[in-house]
Each structure stands twice: as structure tokens, then as C-alpha cells.
Design a protein around this motif. Structure first.
Motif, short mmCIF file in Angstrom:
data_model
loop_
_atom_site.label_atom_id
_atom_site.label_comp_id
_atom_site.label_asym_id
_atom_site.label_seq_id
_atom_site.Cartn_x
_atom_site.Cartn_y
_atom_site.Cartn_z
N ASN A 81 17.93 -3.03 -14.66
CA ASN A 81 19.34 -2.70 -14.43
C ASN A 81 19.65 -1.21 -14.48
OD1 ASN A 81 19.90 -5.44 -14.20
ND2 ASN A 81 20.44 -5.65 -16.35
N VAL A 82 18.68 -0.35 -14.72
CA VAL A 82 18.98 1.08 -14.78
C VAL A 82 19.36 1.59 -13.39
CG1 VAL A 82 17.98 3.36 -15.15
CG2 VAL A 82 17.61 1.56 -16.83
N ALA A 83 18.54 1.29 -12.39
CA ALA A 83 18.82 1.78 -11.04
C ALA A 83 20.14 1.21 -10.48
CB ALA A 83 17.65 1.45 -10.11
N PRO A 84 20.43 -0.10 -10.61
CA PRO A 84 21.71 -0.59 -10.09
C PRO A 84 22.91 0.08 -10.75
CG PRO A 84 20.23 -2.43 -10.47
CD PRO A 84 19.56 -1.22 -11.06
N PHE A 85 22.89 0.23 -12.07
CA PHE A 85 24.02 0.85 -12.75
C PHE A 85 24.14 2.33 -12.40
CE2 PHE A 85 24.13 -2.70 -15.95
CZ PHE A 85 25.44 -3.05 -15.70
N ASP A 106 24.05 9.01 -16.18
CA ASP A 106 25.17 9.96 -16.13
C ASP A 106 24.91 11.07 -15.12
OD1 ASP A 106 26.38 8.49 -18.07
OD2 ASP A 106 25.68 9.74 -19.72
N GLY A 107 23.65 11.51 -15.03
CA GLY A 107 23.35 12.54 -14.05
C GLY A 107 23.54 12.06 -12.63
N THR A 108 23.15 10.81 -12.37
CA THR A 108 23.35 10.24 -11.04
C THR A 108 24.84 10.12 -10.72
OG1 THR A 108 21.31 8.97 -11.32
CG2 THR A 108 22.77 8.31 -9.53
N GLY A 109 25.63 9.71 -11.71
CA GLY A 109 27.07 9.63 -11.49
C GLY A 109 27.70 10.99 -11.24
N ALA A 154 29.22 0.13 -4.32
CA ALA A 154 29.19 0.03 -5.77
C ALA A 154 29.29 -1.43 -6.22
CB ALA A 154 30.32 0.85 -6.37
N ALA A 155 30.14 -2.21 -5.55
CA ALA A 155 30.28 -3.62 -5.91
C ALA A 155 29.01 -4.40 -5.60
CB ALA A 155 31.47 -4.22 -5.17
N MET A 156 28.40 -4.14 -4.45
CA MET A 156 27.18 -4.86 -4.09
C MET A 156 26.04 -4.56 -5.07
SD MET A 156 27.03 -4.85 0.08
CE MET A 156 27.19 -3.08 0.23
N LEU A 157 26.00 -3.36 -5.61
CA LEU A 157 24.95 -3.00 -6.55
C LEU A 157 25.06 -3.77 -7.87
CD1 LEU A 157 24.87 0.85 -5.96
CD2 LEU A 157 23.04 -0.76 -5.43
N LEU A 158 26.23 -4.32 -8.17
CA LEU A 158 26.43 -5.06 -9.41
C LEU A 158 26.25 -6.57 -9.24
CD1 LEU A 158 29.49 -3.40 -11.20
CD2 LEU A 158 27.07 -3.24 -11.79
N ILE A 159 26.03 -7.03 -8.03
CA ILE A 159 26.00 -8.48 -7.80
C ILE A 159 24.88 -9.14 -8.59
CG2 ILE A 159 25.52 -10.25 -6.07
CD1 ILE A 159 27.09 -8.59 -4.06
N HIS A 160 23.67 -8.57 -8.55
CA HIS A 160 22.54 -9.19 -9.26
C HIS A 160 22.76 -9.14 -10.77
CE1 HIS A 160 20.04 -9.91 -5.76
NE2 HIS A 160 20.31 -8.69 -5.33
#
Length: 628
Positions: free
Chosen positions: A418-422, A563-566, A599-605
Motif C-alpha cells: 500500500n505504500v505506492a498506492p497511497f 510525503d515527498g511524492t505528495g 487518486a480515487a482509482m489508486l485507492l480502490i484495491h
């Protein structure tokens, strides 16, 4: 030697043992030529510790007697899995893992060994982890000397905790208030609307003309890029100096360079490089704020930390945006330079109060916080408590080194669940939120409401409606996620609902002032709500992963990645808005809608796994059909 120890048999090279006490060692081996220099590992393994092989296991038997200690040691194993031969060492001091390692590094091997009596097997003492240099002890703030009644026992622990929450709230609200003026004055610096009496290219050079929005976007990129880089440096420096002093430096520097930016108006500066350099330096000082305030709050927060209280405390960003928008808009008519001077003076004034009265930790005033086991990451969220792990073997006890727990590589952290999706979800969420933060007043100024273009002042003040919705949205999202115990699911629902909200604001926001305010408030609620909740969901998810549970250094690495990615998304959004806005605002809102959809699709799984977990616990049975 292994056979002798296991079967208690004495070989032909050893004399007979009487009463199992006397042991004569075999003749020493002939002198060997000096060993060749050992090649050092490449420096890249230090950057990526996950590429290193696991440490060699040590087996040892210590025989003590008389004035000396003889050690039988073997390190590692052969390729076929069999053990290496035993090696003899001699030590006259108490044996621990540390001085044993020292003997190994110095090759302190004796040529002859004395008779050993009263032989017995000892357990190596646990290794003493290397201690960092002692940090300077923060001194009580000077304001307590001016007002002795604020010191314990006159004031309780609860009083100081509330004071710290209020002071840190005011400090970071002042940071955001001084960060807001660039978005307010965009409508003055850039080209004016076509319908105004002024020409379409009117503005403040070098931000006027058709390329004005591009340069304004580049100005935002300069600030946010420096801010993202400074976040890592500030967290590293803040661990080594007094947080109260460091926070004051950040506030004073931010205020000074905010005023310097405004002086460009009074001295008629029209050089783009001047404003870019000022924004870069200001971004570095601004990055000091967040790591400091969350570290101070973490020092005063224990197990009893309430999610609702922290949710209200986290609203200081929106409160600061509102204050900055109102102050900057109110004086915009006197010249855009005053929109920078007043917020700059405001953060300096708050910085003086922080320097005089902020108590960094309970120990500074002789108080003790019971059950203080919570660490705070770069976004101010609680991390799990580090735990010690011990493994035991027959004849040997090994204690896991804390440094080995922290040796998590960059690529290894990305592979954690879940690191990459978040991380990428936060990238697109921040892209949308910061685009509104820096371009909403400009958009309102250039979009007619009920057929009328609003003034610069009205546009700036009206934009605070979005931030007010953000305050309500953050608290509401936290309350709902606590009620249903599903933060990722709540964030997904907010993201999905924000898509029609943004489309409605673009289409129907210009019909009337009521529709504009209502849809802007709703958009702020739905966009900013999951923005703060996503970070909370990330922290909660990481705290339950068995792969890094108890490893605070690994958590810090993962949090820095997220946080860096955000922050990259936060810097990219305003830049893209500056370039795309020249093609029309429909294109900008299309970019925002697509970003939220991704962003929403990345949270589906993540949400699907969350629903399954709730069903396994006997909750959310109505979702069983959807998941299956």
C-alpha cells in the motif's frame, strides 16, 4: 572441536582431563604470512542497505578461569552449510559482545594459552548500541522568567498541554497566512480581464502580457520546490537543536522575505529573477514550520491523544489561509505590496510570542508525561512504538541491533504493501488542493458571477469560502472514518463526490453569488477532507504492517517517500494551472477532475481489502455481494 564438545571426548592432541577441570591446548599453529588487504564493499550498498547480505551468525563458547578468559569462536559457515573451524582468543577483561568484536577487529589472538580451571560456559552480554552525541538540553522559554506564575506547580500539565496546542496552532496558521498573499495578488500582477477598462495586457511586469500566467505558475513552482526540499533538511536539523529556537528562526525568516517580496512594489522591481530567488529562500524558511510544530506536539502527547482534538488542531492550515486571504485582500487597494508586508509582520509578531512562551517538552519545566510512547512523523501523525526483539539459541543469546531494524532501503520501502498506492494518491490529491490554494482568487477575478466581474478585494475574500469548507470537511471526514472504522473507504467516497462537485462549480458557479458560494464551499469540503484523511489513513495502515511494525526508522523512510511524492504533486499543480489557464478554465477543471479520478482509482484495491477485513470481523455484511 565440535565432536569433542558434543561427545565430551578428548582427542589425541590433548592431555587427559582430571576431574573435568584441566585442559591443555594443542600446540600453536605456525605463523602465517600477513593477510592481504580486505576489499571494502562498494559505497552504493550504504545508500541501499537492502542489497547487503544478512550478517554472519556468531557462535561462541567462553571459558573463564584465573586471570584470563579464553574464547572459542567461529563465524559464519562454509558454502555447503557446515561450520567453520573454531578460533581461539584471549582476553583479560570482562567479556561482552562489544569487546569481543573489538578483539576480532584487532586480531588479538594469543600464541599460547594458560591452563584453564573451573571451566564453564557463559552467555555473552547484550551489545551496547552506539549512542549518538547528547542533544543540547532545551532551556525553559524566557517568558516564564517574566511571568513566574506560569511555572509549575502554579500551572498543571493540562494547562501546558493546552498552551502548546494553542501556540503551535497559531504558529503554523501564521505560516500559512504569510503563504497566501501570492495567490491573492495574482489577479493584480497578471493580465486583467478583457471586459475591464484597462487593456487586456495590463498588469505588473514581468507578469503581464500573454505569458503572465506562465510566469506566475513558475513562481509557485520555485516556492513549492524549495519547500519540498527544505522539509527533509528541516526535519534533520530540528532533531539536533532547540525546536523553539529553530521554529522562531523559521518564522522570522519567513516574515522577513515575505516583506522583501512586497518591497518589490514600493521600489518598482520588475526583474523576474528577484521574485524567484525571494520565493525560493522563503520556501526554505517556510519548511521549518511543520516539522517543528508536530515534534513539539508529539513531545506533549501520550497514549491518550484524541483523534478529534488532532483533527481540529490540523485545521490550522485552513485557518491560516483564511486569515491571510482576508488581510491581504483588505489592503490590496492600497497597493499589492501591503498584501505581503502585513502578513509578514504578523508572522514575526507570532514568532516573538512563540520564542517567549513555547515550552518544547514537559522536562523543560520539571513535568513528566506518563505513557509517552508516541512518535510523530513529518506530517504530525502518531507512529507505532519501537519494540525490542530478542532471539534465543542454545548457549547463545543474540539481541537484535536497533540499527538493523532501521536499515530499510529506498526500493524496499516502495515494495511494502500500500505504500505506492497511497503515495501516488497523495500526489494527485495535493495537486488539486494546492491548485485551488494558489489560483482560486485569480479564477474568481477572471470569471464573471451573474454577469459581473468581481473586484480584487472581493475575489480574495470570497475565496476563503473554499478554506472554510476545508475546515469542516477535515473534521467531518475524521468523524465519519472513526464511526465506520474505515478511513480509506471514507477518503474514496469524498474523492468520488468531489468530481461532480467540481464540475458543478465550473458550470453553475457563475449563475449567481449564492450558487458560487454554495458550490465553492462544497468543493472545499470534499477536496480538503480526504486530503488530510489520506495522510491519516497512510499512518494507520503502516502502523499495522507486520513487516515494519515496531521499526520507527523504517516508518520514517516510508513516510518520507509518501510525503515527498505528495509535495511533488503540490508543486506541479499550480505550475500546470498557470500554463493550461491560457487555453481556458475548462481545461484547468478537466485537469483537476482527471487528477481526482486517478487518486480515487489508486485507492480502490486498498478499500476492497478494507471491506473484506470488515466482513471477516462480522461488519459491513451488506457489502459482501459487491466485494465478491
Amino acid at each position: 572441536m565440535d565432536s569433542m564438545l558434543s561427545k565430551k571426548a578428548i582427542g589425541s592432541n590433548y592431555s587427559r582431563v582430571m576431574d573435568a577441570k584441566t585442559l591443555t591446548l594443542a600446540p600453536p599453529t605456525p605463523l602465517q604470512p600477513p593477510p592481504l588487504p580486505v576489499p571494502q564493499p562498494p559505497p552504493g550498498l550504504a545508500l541501499f542497505p537492502s542489497l547487503k547480505p544478512p550478517p554472519k551468525k556468531k557462535s561462541s563458547l567462553i571459558l573463564v578461569g584465573g586471570m584470563t578468559t579464553s574464547i572459542l569462536l567461529r563465524v559464519g559457515a562454509k558454502p555447503d552449510g557446515s561450520h567453520l573451524p573454531w578460533t581461539f582468543f584471549l582476553c583479560s577483561s570482562p567479556v561482552t559482545q562489544n569487546n569481543l568484536d573489538s578483539m576480532l577487529s584487532k586480531k588479538a589472538i594469543g600464541s599460547n594459552y594458560s591452563r584453564v580451571t573451573d571451566a564453564k560456559t557463559l552467555t555473552l552480554a547484550p551489545p551496547t548500541p552506539p549512542q549518538p552525541p547528547p542533544l543540547p538540553v532545551p532551556q525553559p522559554p524566557p517568558g516564564l522568567a517574566l511571568f513566574p506564575s506560569l511555572k509549575p506547580p502554579n500551572k498543571t500539565l493540562s494547562f501546558h498541554q493546552i498552551s502548546v496546542l494553542l501556540l503551535t496552532f497559531a504558529a503554523y496558521a501564521a505560516f500559512h497566512a504569510s503563504r497566501k498573499p501570492p495567490s491573492i495578488v495574482k489577479s493584480v500582477l497578471g493580465p486583467q480581464p478583457q471586459t475591464q477598462n484597462a487593456t487586456a495586457d495590463a498588469g505588473w511586469p514581468p507578469f503581464d502580457g500573454s505569458r503572465g500566467p506562465h510566469r506566475l505558475g513558475e513562481l509557485d513552482l520555485a516556492f513549492l520546490s524549495a519547500y519540498a526540499v527544505g522539509m527533509y533538511l528541516s526535519g534533520h536539523i530540528g532533531d539536533r537543536i532547540d525546536l523553539r529556537v529553530f521554529l522562531t528562526i523559521g518564522m522570522m525568516g519567513s516574515g522577513f522575505f515575505t516583506v522583501v517580496f512586497g518591497l518589490g512594489y514600493f521600489f518598482s522591481v520588475h526583474v523576474l529573477g528577484f521574485y524567484v530567488i525571494v520565493q525560493i529562500i522563503c520556501g526554505l524558511f517556510q519548511s521549518i514550520g511543520w516539522p517543528c510544530v508536530v515534534s513539539v506536539v508529539g513531545n506533549w502527547s501520550g497514549k491518550s491523544k484524541r483523534g478529534l482534538i488532532m483533527g481540529v488542531w490540523n485545521s490550522q492550515t485552513s485557518v491560516g489561509n483564511i486569515i491571510g486571504s482576508v488581510v491581504a485582500s483588505s489592503v490590496l487597494g492600497f497597493g499589492w505590496g501591503w498584501s505581503f508586508v502585513l502578513p509578514g509582520v504578523f508572522i514575526v509578531a507570532v514568532g516573538v510570542v512563540v520564542y517567549l512562551f513555547l515550552v518544547v517538552s514537559p522536562e523543560n519545566v520539571g513535568l513528566e508525561l506518563e505513557g509517552k510512547e508516541v512518535e510523530v512523523n513529518v506530517e504530525g501523525l502518531p507512529l507505532v512504538v519501537s519494540e525490542k526483539v530478542e532471539t534465543g539459541e542454545v548457549g547463545l543469546v543474540q539481541s537484535e541491533n536497533a540499527d538493523s531494524l532501521g536499515a530499510i532501503g529506498f526500493l524496499e520501502a516502495w515494495r511494502l504493501p500500500n505504500v505506492a498506492p497511497f503515495a501516488f494518491c497523495l500526489f494527485f490529491s495535493k495537486l488539486v488542493a494546492y491548485t485551488f490554494l494558489y489560483w482560486l482568487p485569480f479564477y474568481i477575478r477572471h470569471t464573471a458571477v451573474a454577469g459581473v466581474h468581481l473586484s480584487h478585494k472581493t475575489s480574495g475574500i470570497l475565496s476563503t469560502t473554499f478554506d472554510i469548507g476545508g475546515v469542516i470537511g477535515g473534521i467531518l471526514a475524521g468523524f465519519i472514518s472513526d464511526a465506520i472504522e474505515a478511513r480509506a473507504f471514507t477518503a474514496l467516497m469524498f474523492l468520488l463526490l468531489s468530481i461532480p462537485s467540481l464540475i458543478s462549480y465550473r458550470i453553475f458557479g457563475s449563475i449567481s453569488m449564492i450558487s458560487n458560494v454554495t458550490l465553492m464551499f462544497l468543493s472545499g469540503l470534499l477536496v480538503n477532507g480526504p486530503y488530510s484523511l489520506i495522510t491519516t489513513a497512510v499512518s494507520a495502515d503502516l502502523g499495522t504492517q507486520s513487516l515494519i511494525k515496531g521499526n520507527s526508522r523504517a516508518l520514517a523512510t516510508v513516510t518520507a517517500i509518501i510525503d515527498g511524492t505528495g509535495s511533488v504533486g503540490a508543486a506541479l499543480g499550480p505550475l500546470l494551472a498557470g500554463y493550461i489557464s491560457t487555453r481556458g478554465w475548462n481545461s484547468v477543471f478537466s485537469m483537476l477532475t482527471v487528477s481526482i479520478s486517478i487518486a480515487a482509482m489508486l485507492l480502490i484495491h486498498v478499500v476492497k481489502a478494507e471491506i473484506k477485513e470488515k466482513m471477516n470481523e462480522g461488519k459491513w455484511l451488506r457489502w459482501s455481494v459487491v466485494v465478491q
